[in-house]
Every structure is written in structure tokens, then in C-alpha cells.
Enzyme design. Structure first.
Site, PDB file in Angstrom:
ATOM      1  N   ASP A  25       0.789  -1.250   0.000  1.00 29.32           N
ATOM      2  CA  ASP A  25       0.000   0.000   0.000  1.00 29.32           C
ATOM      3  C   ASP A  25       0.818   1.296   0.000  1.00 29.32           C
ATOM      4  O   ASP A  25       0.479   2.251   0.720  1.00 29.32           O
ATOM      5  CB  ASP A  25      -0.958   0.000   1.198  1.00 29.32           C
ATOM      6  N   LYS A 130      -6.798  -4.729  -3.126  1.00 24.34           N
ATOM      7  CA  LYS A 130      -7.426  -5.449  -2.007  1.00 24.34           C
ATOM      8  C   LYS A 130      -8.426  -4.527  -1.321  1.00 24.34           C
ATOM      9  O   LYS A 130      -8.167  -3.336  -1.149  1.00 24.34           O
ATOM     10  CB  LYS A 130      -6.363  -5.945  -1.027  1.00 24.34           C
ATOM     11  N   CYS A 163      -2.010  -2.549   7.756  1.00 29.26           N
ATOM     12  CA  CYS A 163      -2.030  -3.473   6.618  1.00 29.26           C
ATOM     13  C   CYS A 163      -0.825  -4.406   6.577  1.00 29.26           C
ATOM     14  O   CYS A 163      -0.943  -5.558   6.144  1.00 29.26           O
ATOM     15  CB  CYS A 163      -2.177  -2.697   5.323  1.00 29.26           C
TER      16      CYS A 163
END
Ligand code: TIU
Length: 229
Positions: A25, A130, A163
Site C-alpha cells: 500500500d 485489495k 495493513c
């Protein structure tokens, strides 16, 4: 190429052909002002320091021809993959799907959802969208790694305790050996990063290992120099 590196809580060995770098990310939405991270009330400047080390790690993974996955947390424009409970997070007007200076917040295809330029994927590297914090939830990551015979995952990215840690825990339960690269990850809360590193490697490596960038890239360079790649 078989590598053994200094790591905590113990030395870490892995085969580069059976490993994948999971870059989590590294998106404008988390790293730059005006995105999702700032909308949640965070000081995004806390993440800037991990960009250069993450790039060095990425360059190293490319040099040893390791499989590379760039994840991005982003939702479909119609929000069909965003649970109502997640949609309600953040201040009204600055929630997922709302308009922001980098486009709609955390929506796939918008400027904010894209990667920061330093960490842009190259052709042949997997981009994995995702909807959750963990990269195995509602994605084909497990099948993709299984097709490549991957047994080891090297982690970097943001944020360490959200994450990155969620994905490491998912991976650990799925039987992967997991290594987190210390300088190449960051949190909006530096003490959360430190605590996550400590949690991961406690109890004999209950979630995985951590290592410095130098330990990892130095090992590869040594072997590459000896012509053993
Ligand atoms: N808020 C926060 O720390 N993180 C996230 O929402 N997503 C990721 O960590 N990528």
C-alpha cells in the site's frame, strides 16, 4: 539463490526463487496530504522516511529477480466491495468515496489510490488490489503465490501495524516464512511501528522475523559479487 541473513529473533534463510516481496500500500492515499490517511486524522509526514528504503529494497528484489507484489488498498467506484462499517470511518465528507484533492478517497483508478512515483510497479510485477487491510482477504494472492511455489514473503510498506501486520499474520497462518524489513515500513505512530516489530519477533518469532535493509541487501550483493546468483 540461497541466502542467509542476520535477523531477529534468529538468522533467516530463504531461497530467492521461492520468495516474493510484498510491498504493501505505498499509495498517495496513505503517504501524501489529502488522501485517506490524512482524512483519518493522521500526520502523513510520518511515513515519508520509509520511501527511500522501500525503493532500495525494491531495487534489490528486482536485481535478484524475486517475484514482486505491490498491493493497494482501494475500493470499486460503486463501493460494492466496501462494508458499511468501513464506510462510516472518518469525518463526514472525508470518507471512502468522497471527493478529495487527489480524486475520490481510496477509490481504485483515482490519483490518490495510485502508488507514489518512487514505488511505481514495473511491467511484470503484480499489482494486487485489495478491499481489506490483509492482502489475502478477498484476493487471489494465495493462489498466485502457490503457482509460483513461493514459501517465503518479505514485507515492506505502510502502515506497519495495520495493513503490513494484518497481512503478515494472514501469511503466517498460511504457512509462509515472513520477514519484515525494518527501515522499509512506517506508521503514523512511531511507537506502534516499534511495538509491531517487537510483537512480530517475540516468542521466538511468533509472527515472523525482522531484519535491517543492510542485512538483506548486503547478503544479496555479496553473493551476486561472487557470481552465485
Ligand atoms: N490507517 C492506517 O494506518 N492504515 C490503513 O488504513 N491502511 C493501511 O495500512 N494500508
Amino acid at each position: 539463490m540461497e541466502l542467509g541473513i542476520d535477523a531477529q529473533p534468529a538468522p533467516f534463510s530463504f531461497e530467492t526463487t521461492r520468495s516474493a516481496l510484498i510491498m504493501i500500500d505505498m499509495q498517495r492515499d496513505f503517504l501524501l496530504p489529502g488522501g485517506f490517511g490524512e482524512a483519518l486524522g493522521n500526520d502523513v509526514s510520518q511515513l515519508a522516511g520509509c520511501i527511500a528504503p522501500a525503493r532500495q529494497l525494491l531495487d534489490w528484489a528486482r536485481s535478484v529477480r524475486m517475484s514482486i507484489v505491490h498491493t493497494k488498498e482501494a475500493h470499486a467506484p460503486d463501493l460494492s466491495d466496501c462494508p458499511p462499517a468501513k464506510l462510516q470511518r472518518g469525518a463526514p465528507g472525508k470518507r471512502i468515496g468522497d471527493a478529495g484533492p487527489m480524486g475520490r478517497i481510496l477509490i481504485d483508478g483515482e490519483t490518490g489510490s495510485d502508488f507514489v512515483p518512487e514505488l511505481a510497479p514495473l511491467a511484470g510485477e503484480r499489482v494486487l488490489r485489495k478491499p481489506g487491510k490483509g492482502a489475502f482477504y478477498a484476493t487471489d494472492l494465495g493462489e498466485w503465490l502457490a503457482r509460483r511455489n513461493v514459501d517465503t514473503l518479505i514485507f515492506a510498506g505502510v502502515t506497519t501495524e495495520v495493513c503490513v501486520q494484518t497481512t503478515m499474520r494472514e501469511a503466517n497462518d498460511r504457512g509462509y516464512n515472513c520477514l519484515l524489513v525494518e527501515e522499509a515500513t512506517a506508521s503514523y505512530f512511531p511507537h506502534f511501528k516499534q511495538t509491531t516489530l517487537d510483537m512480530v519477533r517475540a516468542q521466538g518469532g511468533i509472527v515472523g522475523w525482522t531484519a535491517s535493509l543492510a542485512a538483506l541487501t548486503g547478503a544479496g550483493e555479496t553473493l551476486l559479487a561472487k557470481g552465485r546468483a
